[in-house]
Design a protein around this motif. Structure first.
Motif, mmCIF file in Angstrom:
data_model
loop_
_atom_site.group_PDB
_atom_site.id
_atom_site.type_symbol
_atom_site.label_atom_id
_atom_site.label_comp_id
_atom_site.label_asym_id
_atom_site.label_seq_id
_atom_site.Cartn_x
_atom_site.Cartn_y
_atom_site.Cartn_z
ATOM 1 N N TYR A 48 40.056 36.995 46.171
ATOM 2 C CA TYR A 48 39.576 36.144 45.430
ATOM 3 C C TYR A 48 39.935 34.548 46.106
ATOM 4 N N LEU A 49 38.998 33.933 46.210
ATOM 5 C CA LEU A 49 39.203 32.638 46.718
ATOM 6 C C LEU A 49 39.299 31.528 45.776
ATOM 7 N N HIS A 50 40.506 31.050 45.727
ATOM 8 C CA HIS A 50 40.989 30.016 44.690
ATOM 9 C C HIS A 50 40.575 28.540 45.351
ATOM 10 N N VAL A 51 39.727 27.645 44.807
ATOM 11 C CA VAL A 51 39.278 26.430 45.446
ATOM 12 C C VAL A 51 39.661 25.115 44.348
ATOM 13 N N ARG A 52 40.423 24.385 45.101
ATOM 14 C CA ARG A 52 40.547 22.864 44.364
ATOM 15 C C ARG A 52 40.358 22.067 45.417
ATOM 16 N N GLU A 53 40.459 20.778 44.731
ATOM 17 C CA GLU A 53 40.366 19.588 45.695
ATOM 18 C C GLU A 53 41.243 19.463 46.584
ATOM 19 N N ASP A 54 42.507 19.823 46.504
ATOM 20 C CA ASP A 54 43.825 19.498 47.232
ATOM 21 C C ASP A 54 44.165 20.915 47.823
ATOM 22 N N THR A 55 43.570 22.095 47.516
ATOM 23 C CA THR A 55 44.315 23.296 48.078
ATOM 24 C C THR A 55 42.958 24.477 48.016
ATOM 25 N N GLN A 56 43.257 25.289 48.896
ATOM 26 C CA GLN A 56 42.443 26.543 49.194
ATOM 27 C C GLN A 56 43.339 27.707 49.280
ATOM 28 N N LEU A 57 43.405 28.777 48.362
ATOM 29 C CA LEU A 57 44.088 30.034 48.481
ATOM 30 C C LEU A 57 43.332 31.129 48.458
ATOM 31 N N LEU A 58 43.817 32.080 49.295
ATOM 32 C CA LEU A 58 43.149 33.325 49.409
ATOM 33 C C LEU A 58 44.014 34.490 48.676
ATOM 34 N N ILE A 59 43.468 35.153 47.626
ATOM 35 C CA ILE A 59 44.478 35.763 46.813
ATOM 36 C C ILE A 59 44.010 37.302 47.050
ATOM 37 N N GLY A 60 44.853 38.397 47.288
ATOM 38 C CA GLY A 60 44.523 39.631 47.461
ATOM 39 C C GLY A 60 45.067 40.623 46.461
ATOM 40 N N PHE A 61 44.394 41.785 46.315
ATOM 41 C CA PHE A 61 44.878 42.670 45.357
ATOM 42 C C PHE A 61 44.667 44.051 46.089
ATOM 43 N N LYS A 62 45.458 45.064 45.678
ATOM 44 C CA LYS A 62 45.303 46.504 45.922
ATOM 45 C C LYS A 62 44.136 47.158 45.295
ATOM 46 N N THR A 63 43.787 46.624 44.129
ATOM 47 C CA THR A 63 42.791 47.334 43.379
ATOM 48 C C THR A 63 41.799 46.287 42.967
ATOM 49 N N LEU A 64 40.389 46.696 42.517
ATOM 50 C CA LEU A 64 39.431 46.057 42.207
ATOM 51 C C LEU A 64 40.058 45.543 40.553
ATOM 52 N N GLU A 65 40.516 46.404 39.814
ATOM 53 C CA GLU A 65 40.924 46.358 38.584
ATOM 54 C C GLU A 65 41.922 45.231 38.359
ATOM 55 N N GLN A 66 42.995 45.039 39.425
ATOM 56 C CA GLN A 66 43.781 43.841 39.351
ATOM 57 C C GLN A 66 43.110 42.762 39.463
ATOM 58 N N ARG A 67 42.234 42.518 40.556
ATOM 59 C CA ARG A 67 41.671 41.373 40.551
ATOM 60 C C ARG A 67 40.858 40.972 39.309
ATOM 61 N N GLU A 68 40.214 42.059 38.851
ATOM 62 C CA GLU A 68 39.364 41.601 37.686
ATOM 63 C C GLU A 68 40.136 41.061 36.578
ATOM 64 N N LEU A 69 41.422 41.684 36.401
ATOM 65 C CA LEU A 69 42.360 41.299 35.194
ATOM 66 C C LEU A 69 42.855 39.764 35.635
ATOM 67 N N PHE A 70 43.261 39.345 36.661
ATOM 68 C CA PHE A 70 43.613 38.119 37.330
ATOM 69 C C PHE A 70 42.532 37.251 37.080
ATOM 70 N N ARG A 71 41.199 37.479 37.185
ATOM 71 C CA ARG A 71 40.122 36.562 36.817
ATOM 72 C C ARG A 71 39.910 36.421 35.418
#
Length: 201
Positions: A48-71
């Motif tokens: 998941y790529l988190h983009v804001r004016e002052d930062t860009q973070l690439l966030i990763g998960f072992k499973t698709l379900e984890q990522r969807e809960l994060f979202r």
């Protein structure tokens, strides 16, 4: 933008992993970096790529379900990426989902940065919207052979990772004596510490 990246984990730190793909080392923030291991095997990381004016973070998960809960979590007012990662770091997304469905504020406020107001907001915003994740949730496991390092180093790594997630030094000092009685890998220490920290709350 990026659904997943397949590559080699070349470095694991308390806050992120480095995933090498075609000569590029991606710095990937994860709920629990020590769930990954630096090996010569290709690993798939959902991103998941988190983009804001002052930062860009690439966030990763072992499973698709984890990522969807994060979202889902970061749509809640008061929960940013760091807060959502701290919630997911306990390795049991099903507990978080179950607590939201049961309106269990007492469980939710035990996470760093989650007060009563945020817990109530989580319930209001997400209750009834997580059934698809609840039935298909894929919990992280420890099937992979874990690297055996010096126990003290692994305990220190786990405590550093927990500190990065927002737990205070005072909270970590309380659980350290119990952790020192165990012989675990870094991920094991993190899981046990999180269980103890949740019981304290």
């Amino acid at each position: 933008m990026y659904d997943y990246i397949k590559g080699y984990v070349t470095r694991v730190t308390p806050e992120y992993i480095v995933l090498e793909q075609q000569g590029i080392g991606w710095q990937v923030m994860t709920p629990n970096p020590f769930a990954f291991h630096a090996t010569d095997e290709i690993q798939q990381v959902f991103t998941y790529l988190h983009v804001r004016e002052d930062t860009q973070l690439l966030i990763g998960f072992k499973t698709l379900e984890q990522r969807e809960l994060f979202r889902k979590l970061i749509t809640v007012s008061g929960i940013g990426p760091k807060g959502a990662l701290a919630i997911l770091a306990n390795g049991l997304p099903s507990q978080v989902i179950s607590a939201i469905e049961r309106e269990d504020e007492g469980f939710l406020v035990q996470f760093p940065g989650v007060g009563k107001k945020t817990a109530r907001q989580m319930i209001l915003d997400l209750k009834g919207k997580l059934h698809d994740l609840f039935t298909e949730i894929d919990l992280p496991d420890s099937e992979d052979t874990l690297l055996t390092l010096a126990e003290s180093n692994e305990l220190d790594e786990a405590l550093l990772a927990l500190s990065a997630l927002g737990y205070s030094e005072r909270e970590l000092k309380k659980v350290r004596p119990k952790l020192e009685k165990e012989e675990l890998d870094t991920e094991g220490y993190m899981r046990l510490a999180l269980q103890l920290l949740l019981k304290q709350g």
